[in-house]
Design a protein around this motif. Structure first.
Motif, PDB file in Angstrom:
ATOM      1  N   ARG A 191       0.914  -1.217  -0.021  1.00 42.31           N
ATOM      2  CA  ARG A 191       0.130  -0.138  -0.078  1.00 42.31           C
ATOM      3  C   ARG A 191       0.900   1.177  -0.008  1.00 42.31           C
ATOM      4  O   ARG A 191       0.704   2.159  -0.682  1.00 42.31           O
ATOM      5  N   LYS A 192       1.919   1.381   0.847  1.00 40.38           N
ATOM      6  CA  LYS A 192       2.678   2.372   0.889  1.00 40.38           C
ATOM      7  C   LYS A 192       3.369   2.842  -0.276  1.00 40.38           C
ATOM      8  O   LYS A 192       3.837   3.596  -0.986  1.00 40.38           O
ATOM      9  N   GLN A 193       4.071   1.459  -1.078  1.00 46.06           N
ATOM     10  CA  GLN A 193       4.857   1.384  -2.257  1.00 46.06           C
ATOM     11  C   GLN A 193       3.730   2.081  -3.344  1.00 46.06           C
ATOM     12  O   GLN A 193       4.415   2.771  -4.250  1.00 46.06           O
ATOM     13  N   ILE A 194       2.610   1.493  -3.280  1.00 46.21           N
ATOM     14  CA  ILE A 194       1.652   1.935  -4.385  1.00 46.21           C
ATOM     15  C   ILE A 194       1.578   3.508  -4.296  1.00 46.21           C
ATOM     16  O   ILE A 194       1.657   4.524  -5.145  1.00 46.21           O
ATOM     17  N   ALA A 195       1.381   3.987  -3.166  1.00 47.47           N
ATOM     18  CA  ALA A 195       1.003   5.439  -2.965  1.00 47.47           C
ATOM     19  C   ALA A 195       2.194   6.393  -3.253  1.00 47.47           C
ATOM     20  O   ALA A 195       2.108   7.284  -4.145  1.00 47.47           O
ATOM     21  N   LYS A 196       3.533   5.865  -3.154  1.00 53.28           N
ATOM     22  CA  LYS A 196       4.707   6.588  -3.636  1.00 53.28           C
ATOM     23  C   LYS A 196       4.788   6.695  -5.048  1.00 53.28           C
ATOM     24  O   LYS A 196       5.113   7.655  -5.673  1.00 53.28           O
ATOM     25  N   LYS A 197       4.506   5.290  -5.649  1.00 49.91           N
ATOM     26  CA  LYS A 197       4.457   5.307  -7.263  1.00 49.91           C
ATOM     27  C   LYS A 197       3.632   6.436  -7.655  1.00 49.91           C
ATOM     28  O   LYS A 197       3.657   6.959  -8.733  1.00 49.91           O
ATOM     29  N   MET A 198       2.285   6.270  -7.330  1.00 51.80           N
ATOM     30  CA  MET A 198       1.140   7.033  -7.729  1.00 51.80           C
ATOM     31  C   MET A 198       1.389   8.667  -7.628  1.00 51.80           C
ATOM     32  O   MET A 198       1.108   9.318  -8.552  1.00 51.80           O
ATOM     33  N   THR A 199       2.079   8.933  -6.408  1.00 55.95           N
ATOM     34  CA  THR A 199       2.656  10.120  -6.043  1.00 55.95           C
ATOM     35  C   THR A 199       3.668  10.791  -7.372  1.00 55.95           C
ATOM     36  O   THR A 199       3.372  11.967  -7.631  1.00 55.95           O
ATOM     37  N   GLN A 200       4.387   9.928  -7.453  1.00 58.92           N
ATOM     38  CA  GLN A 200       5.329  10.032  -8.250  1.00 58.92           C
ATOM     39  C   GLN A 200       4.941  10.591  -9.689  1.00 58.92           C
ATOM     40  O   GLN A 200       5.328  11.510 -10.389  1.00 58.92           O
ATOM     41  N   SER A 201       4.201   9.753 -10.232  1.00 58.24           N
ATOM     42  CA  SER A 201       3.522   9.754 -11.582  1.00 58.24           C
ATOM     43  C   SER A 201       2.599  10.916 -11.552  1.00 58.24           C
ATOM     44  O   SER A 201       2.625  11.789 -12.580  1.00 58.24           O
ATOM     45  N   VAL A 274      -1.485  -5.194 -17.271  1.00 59.44           N
ATOM     46  CA  VAL A 274      -2.849  -5.419 -17.033  1.00 59.44           C
ATOM     47  C   VAL A 274      -2.990  -5.167 -15.491  1.00 59.44           C
ATOM     48  O   VAL A 274      -2.572  -6.000 -14.723  1.00 59.44           O
ATOM     49  N   ALA A 275      -3.602  -4.099 -15.217  1.00 61.26           N
ATOM     50  CA  ALA A 275      -3.777  -3.554 -13.888  1.00 61.26           C
ATOM     51  C   ALA A 275      -4.870  -4.669 -13.137  1.00 61.26           C
ATOM     52  O   ALA A 275      -5.932  -4.996 -13.553  1.00 61.26           O
ATOM     53  N   THR A 276      -4.214  -5.357 -11.998  1.00 58.48           N
ATOM     54  CA  THR A 276      -5.073  -6.537 -11.340  1.00 58.48           C
ATOM     55  C   THR A 276      -5.138  -6.058 -10.043  1.00 58.48           C
ATOM     56  O   THR A 276      -4.339  -5.704  -9.194  1.00 58.48           O
ATOM     57  N   ASP A 277      -6.509  -6.385  -9.634  1.00 54.37           N
ATOM     58  CA  ASP A 277      -6.754  -6.020  -8.124  1.00 54.37           C
ATOM     59  C   ASP A 277      -6.587  -7.363  -7.254  1.00 54.37           C
ATOM     60  O   ASP A 277      -7.243  -8.320  -7.312  1.00 54.37           O
ATOM     61  N   THR A 278      -5.688  -7.070  -6.175  1.00 55.24           N
ATOM     62  CA  THR A 278      -5.455  -8.180  -5.264  1.00 55.24           C
ATOM     63  C   THR A 278      -5.822  -7.783  -3.884  1.00 55.24           C
ATOM     64  O   THR A 278      -6.044  -6.491  -3.563  1.00 55.24           O
ATOM     65  N   GLY A 281      -3.494  -5.194  -2.980  1.00 47.72           N
ATOM     66  CA  GLY A 281      -3.526  -4.013  -3.556  1.00 47.72           C
ATOM     67  C   GLY A 281      -3.416  -4.028  -4.897  1.00 47.72           C
ATOM     68  O   GLY A 281      -3.169  -5.355  -5.557  1.00 47.72           O
ATOM     69  N   LEU A 282      -3.342  -3.017  -5.442  1.00 45.92           N
ATOM     70  CA  LEU A 282      -3.007  -3.276  -6.999  1.00 45.92           C
ATOM     71  C   LEU A 282      -1.650  -3.562  -7.695  1.00 45.92           C
ATOM     72  O   LEU A 282      -0.762  -3.002  -7.076  1.00 45.92           O
TER      73      LEU A 282
END
Length: 410
Positions: A191-201, A274-278, A281-282
């Motif tokens: 969850r934290k890693q996704i947040a950092k990636k999305m913020t960067q993007s 392909v974005a996959t919901d797990t 997290g994504l």
């Protein structure tokens, strides 16, 4: 001997230390996993490069560390010869190989089928060696993780949880009035890693979204015809192939911007994520070289990758190298449109939303057609709205008239 975080590649320069599998004083064997780390793409383990004794843990669980950071100190068995050595090693989480069933296992049915098990591969290996079904073990580790001790205790016929080892207290009186309590959810791991990636993007790419609707009636009819011939192809496989065909003409969407060198690098292959919901997290598994694959191949690979994503068994190769991403949120229901965030450093992402039957003007008459909305998000630094619309229109024509692309689909 210093054990450090090795270069993970694919632009991932850091990882979060999610769980130590050893503690100071523990003896470890060669290749025994010692610590688990999490990036935005995968879970990995750092194994012991030598047999020895763990001397000191240099970071804490939950810390995000960069490449080259010392994770722990290991006194190797051959320490005198290796006192000046510094070893950097990282090993991606291997796939768990199921052991062959014995006659005694044939009739076995786990009491908790489908339960997501939190256990390191080394712990699973110990469970297999002891003949323990990992699904039956209750974890006493952090966040319910199953430890080696839990497995051994279970194998000896003992309880796996601290609560089971204590006497059951008398049940307190239950109030008839419902109570609500505030709680906190750990912000860590994927969850934290996704947040950092999305913020960067979001803070790097000027996002622009184009919306369109597509008539998928003919595609649905074609899929039904294929089913009658015992050939099942998912709608997502058609979407992926249509995008690949369109990328041949609009290659700017299969590119990455190199700001440092001031060039736009067009990729040689269509590696579509392909974005996959797990549950964790994504996650975005990647189908490589789509332009060379048939619909059947795409369908089968997509099915396999999705299953591995849900089980947490994807390899590094299956998670990296993407050049364009799709998100098929339609099956989740209720989605009319969205403004997704691009998977940096890619240029574009296309989301496919829910399909609905509604009256439409078709060939001059009112007819019930199956309509689907799509969202095309692109990097406005690399291309413009007109090109994005043309790209989307190309995909629209291919999906609405699937027979016209049969040469590429077979």
């Amino acid at each position: 001997m210093e054990i450090k975080l090795h270069d993970i590649g694919e632009g991932m320069t850091e990882a979060e230390v999610t769980h130590f599998l050893v503690k100071p004083g523990d003896k470890v064997a060669v290749d025994q996993p010692m610590v688990e780390v999490q990036t935005d793409k995968m879970t990995a383990e750092i194994p012991a490069p030598r047999a020895g004794v763990v001397k000191e843990l240099k970071v804490e669980e939950g810390n995000t560390i960069s490449i080259g950071t010392t994770v722990l100190l290991l006194e190797a068995e051959d320490a005198q010869a290796e006192t000046a050595a510094t070893v950097e090693a990282v090993k991606e989480e291997p796939e768990v190989q199921e052991h062959e069933a014995t006659e005694a296992e044939v009739e076995y049915t786990p009491t908790s089928p489908g339960r997501r098990v939190k256990a390191a591969p080394f712990t699973r290996k110990v469970a297999r060696e002891l003949g323990v079904y990992i699904e039956e073990v209750e974890g006493t580790g952090k966040w319910g993780r199953i430890t080696v001790e839990d497995v051994k205790r279970h194998a000896e016929g003992g309880s796996s949880t601290v609560a089971d080892q204590q006497e059951t207290p008398e049940a307190p009186e239950v109030s008839s009035a419902p109570t609500l309590e505030a709680k906190t959810v750990p912000f860590r791991g994927r969850r934290k890693q996704i947040a950092k990636k999305m913020t960067q993007s979001l803070f790097t790419i000027p996002h622009c979204t184009h919306f369109e609707e597509i008539d998928v009636t003919n595609l649905i009819e074609l899929r039904n015809e294929l089913k009658q011939m015992d050939t099942k192809i998912s709608a997502t496989a058609f979407f992926i192939k249509a995008i690949s065909i369109a990328l041949k003409e609009f290659e700017v969407f299969n590119a990455k911007l190199d700001e440092k060198e001031e060039v736009i690098r067009v990729e040689a292959h269509h590696n579509i994520g392909v974005a996959t919901d797990t549950e964790d997290g994504l996650i975005v598994p990647v189908i490589h070289q789509v332009e060379k694959k048939s619909l059947k191949q795409i369908h089968q690979e997509l099915k396999q990758l999705t299953q591995k994503a849900l089980e947490g068994k994807l390899t590094s190769k299956e998670l990296t190298g993407g050049t364009f991403t799709i998100s098929n949120v339609g099956p989740l229901g209720g989605s009319i449109g969205a403004t997704p965030i691009i998977n940096h450093p890619e240029v574009g992402l296309m989301a496919f939303h829910k399909t609905k039957e509604r009256p439409e003007v078709y060939k001059g008459e009112i007819a019930i057609r199956s309509m689907m909305n799509i969202s095309m998000v692109f990097d406005h630094r690399v291309t413009d709205g007109g090109t994005a619309v043309a790209f989307t229109n190309k995909i629209q024509r291919l999906i609405e008239n699937p027979n016209t692309m049969m040469i590429d689909l077979i």
